[in-house]
Design a protein around this motif. Sequence first.
Motif, mmCIF file in Angstrom:
data_model
loop_
_atom_site.group_PDB
_atom_site.id
_atom_site.type_symbol
_atom_site.label_atom_id
_atom_site.label_comp_id
_atom_site.label_asym_id
_atom_site.label_seq_id
_atom_site.Cartn_x
_atom_site.Cartn_y
_atom_site.Cartn_z
ATOM 1 N N VAL A 230 -37.864 8.988 -15.185
ATOM 2 C CA VAL A 230 -37.990 9.173 -13.725
ATOM 3 C C VAL A 230 -37.607 10.583 -13.280
ATOM 4 O O VAL A 230 -36.929 11.318 -13.993
ATOM 5 C CB VAL A 230 -37.109 8.165 -12.938
ATOM 6 N N HIS A 231 -38.074 10.931 -12.078
ATOM 7 C CA HIS A 231 -37.576 12.081 -11.333
ATOM 8 C C HIS A 231 -36.659 11.541 -10.234
ATOM 9 O O HIS A 231 -36.958 10.499 -9.636
ATOM 10 C CB HIS A 231 -38.725 12.848 -10.670
ATOM 11 N N ALA A 243 -26.420 16.472 2.096
ATOM 12 C CA ALA A 243 -27.451 16.198 1.098
ATOM 13 C C ALA A 243 -27.211 17.012 -0.175
ATOM 14 O O ALA A 243 -27.340 16.495 -1.291
ATOM 15 C CB ALA A 243 -28.829 16.508 1.675
ATOM 16 N N ARG A 244 -26.849 18.280 -0.015
ATOM 17 C CA ARG A 244 -26.570 19.138 -1.188
ATOM 18 C C ARG A 244 -25.365 18.597 -1.968
ATOM 19 O O ARG A 244 -25.349 18.576 -3.192
ATOM 20 C CB ARG A 244 -26.294 20.578 -0.737
ATOM 21 N N GLU A 245 -24.366 18.156 -1.236
ATOM 22 C CA GLU A 245 -23.169 17.584 -1.859
ATOM 23 C C GLU A 245 -23.534 16.284 -2.606
ATOM 24 O O GLU A 245 -23.038 16.021 -3.706
ATOM 25 C CB GLU A 245 -22.152 17.297 -0.748
ATOM 26 N N PHE A 246 -24.418 15.493 -2.001
ATOM 27 C CA PHE A 246 -24.868 14.224 -2.609
ATOM 28 C C PHE A 246 -25.606 14.502 -3.923
ATOM 29 O O PHE A 246 -25.462 13.755 -4.893
ATOM 30 C CB PHE A 246 -25.764 13.485 -1.609
ATOM 31 N N CYS A 247 -26.373 15.587 -3.957
ATOM 32 C CA CYS A 247 -27.084 15.966 -5.193
ATOM 33 C C CYS A 247 -26.101 16.183 -6.338
ATOM 34 O O CYS A 247 -26.338 15.734 -7.476
ATOM 35 C CB CYS A 247 -27.890 17.254 -4.984
ATOM 36 N N VAL A 248 -25.000 16.852 -6.038
ATOM 37 C CA VAL A 248 -23.973 17.123 -7.049
ATOM 38 C C VAL A 248 -23.334 15.810 -7.510
ATOM 39 O O VAL A 248 -23.123 15.579 -8.711
ATOM 40 C CB VAL A 248 -22.900 18.088 -6.484
ATOM 41 N N GLN A 249 -23.052 14.927 -6.538
ATOM 42 C CA GLN A 249 -22.456 13.617 -6.860
ATOM 43 C C GLN A 249 -23.384 12.799 -7.762
ATOM 44 O O GLN A 249 -22.946 12.211 -8.752
ATOM 45 C CB GLN A 249 -22.164 12.847 -5.560
ATOM 46 N N ILE A 250 -24.664 12.783 -7.432
ATOM 47 C CA ILE A 250 -25.640 12.011 -8.208
ATOM 48 C C ILE A 250 -25.746 12.547 -9.639
ATOM 49 O O ILE A 250 -25.741 11.779 -10.612
ATOM 50 C CB ILE A 250 -27.022 12.046 -7.521
ATOM 51 N N LEU A 254 -24.985 9.921 -12.426
ATOM 52 C CA LEU A 254 -26.135 9.422 -13.191
ATOM 53 C C LEU A 254 -26.439 10.274 -14.423
ATOM 54 O O LEU A 254 -27.173 9.851 -15.307
ATOM 55 C CB LEU A 254 -27.379 9.334 -12.296
ATOM 56 N N GLY A 255 -25.884 11.496 -14.441
ATOM 57 C CA GLY A 255 -26.118 12.354 -15.604
ATOM 58 C C GLY A 255 -27.504 12.954 -15.638
ATOM 59 O O GLY A 255 -28.048 13.231 -16.708
ATOM 60 N N LYS A 256 -28.098 13.172 -14.462
ATOM 61 C CA LYS A 256 -29.427 13.782 -14.383
ATOM 62 C C LYS A 256 -29.526 14.581 -13.103
ATOM 63 O O LYS A 256 -29.071 14.130 -12.044
ATOM 64 C CB LYS A 256 -30.508 12.679 -14.409
ATOM 65 N N GLU A 257 -30.127 15.755 -13.186
ATOM 66 C CA GLU A 257 -30.265 16.615 -12.011
ATOM 67 C C GLU A 257 -31.291 16.047 -11.031
ATOM 68 O O GLU A 257 -32.294 15.447 -11.440
ATOM 69 C CB GLU A 257 -30.701 18.021 -12.430
ATOM 70 N N VAL A 258 -31.059 16.271 -9.748
ATOM 71 C CA VAL A 258 -32.007 15.890 -8.702
ATOM 72 C C VAL A 258 -33.147 16.911 -8.688
ATOM 73 O O VAL A 258 -32.911 18.112 -8.706
ATOM 74 C CB VAL A 258 -31.294 15.857 -7.332
ATOM 75 N N ARG A 259 -34.401 16.420 -8.679
ATOM 76 C CA ARG A 259 -35.549 17.331 -8.765
ATOM 77 C C ARG A 259 -35.753 18.122 -7.477
ATOM 78 O O ARG A 259 -36.000 19.310 -7.503
ATOM 79 C CB ARG A 259 -36.825 16.549 -9.099
ATOM 80 N N CYS A 281 -36.354 7.781 -6.337
ATOM 81 C CA CYS A 281 -36.871 8.134 -7.659
ATOM 82 C C CYS A 281 -38.340 7.742 -7.732
ATOM 83 O O CYS A 281 -38.832 6.935 -6.944
ATOM 84 C CB CYS A 281 -36.079 7.447 -8.777
ATOM 85 N N ALA A 282 -39.037 8.344 -8.666
ATOM 86 C CA ALA A 282 -40.401 7.936 -8.992
ATOM 87 C C ALA A 282 -40.568 8.058 -10.500
ATOM 88 O O ALA A 282 -40.014 8.986 -11.123
ATOM 89 C CB ALA A 282 -41.432 8.806 -8.262
#
Length: 289
Positions: A230-231, A243-250, A254-259, A281-282
């Motif tokens: 997935v992305h 939102a930027r902070e949430f990207c870091v948390q995710i 989850l161990g995967k970068e946000v696209r 995700c997709a």
Amino acid sequence: MMGKIAIVTDSNSGITQKMARELGIFVLPMPFVINGETLYEDISLSQAEFYERLQNDHQISTSQPAAGDVLDMWDSVLEDYDELVHIPMSSGLSGACATASVLAEDYHGRVQVVNNQRISVPQRQSVLDALALAESGKGAARIREILEETKFESSIYIMLDTLEYLKKGGRITPAAAAVATVLRIRPVLQIQGEKLDAYSKARSEKQARSIMIEALRKDIDTRFGGLDQVHLYVAHTHNEAAAREFCVQIAGELGKEVRFCDPLSLSIACHTGPGALGIGCARRIDRYL
């Protein structure tokens, strides 16, 4: 030899006019009627202006693109391309897809309208997938088939900061909104294909974020075959720092970068109001390339 294929979408994808030029695609701006005046997303209506008007209680309603505007864009694009793939927002959320499908009948197969059941970040992913499929040599009809075969292979969860706008839109009763406000409940909504639905309730932003991450983790494991398939995306309404902070948390959990991290389309923001935060995700379409 395969003809030259154009990709067309609408601004519900979150793709701006500037991004469209960089990608080499075409974006139909969504119209909004504000106090009786028709304005177009990212043309005569910026994100900042929209939220200013929303918070100042202006009368805002969404509309689908006028048939003439759709036809004008298609005709212009087809002067330079042999075929086009049109990816509108989910048919479960708007009549725009059904209208486009009818209009396409006069183009004798040169226009393929995708009933994609997506909006926001997964719709943007469909556009990128369509570009990759075109580059791999697929024709417009085959691209439409693949995007429709994979349309439900996406998921979004959205945490609201306020219930005010769901109340205004008649999605919940004023009494329910009042109770939730007093209890400081943050609803978590989901978009699975066709519609926006309630998913869960949280008593804090921290809890809501955890609920969304766990919900997406479950979807990835049970529906999409694992993280490598997935992305990941984050979306928000007028809430970029969070939102930027949430990207870091995710990425940490989850161990995967946000696209990509995008503002939610204004059509969704009408219902959620400012301060919303979403995760999505997709599934990757590598198997078709």
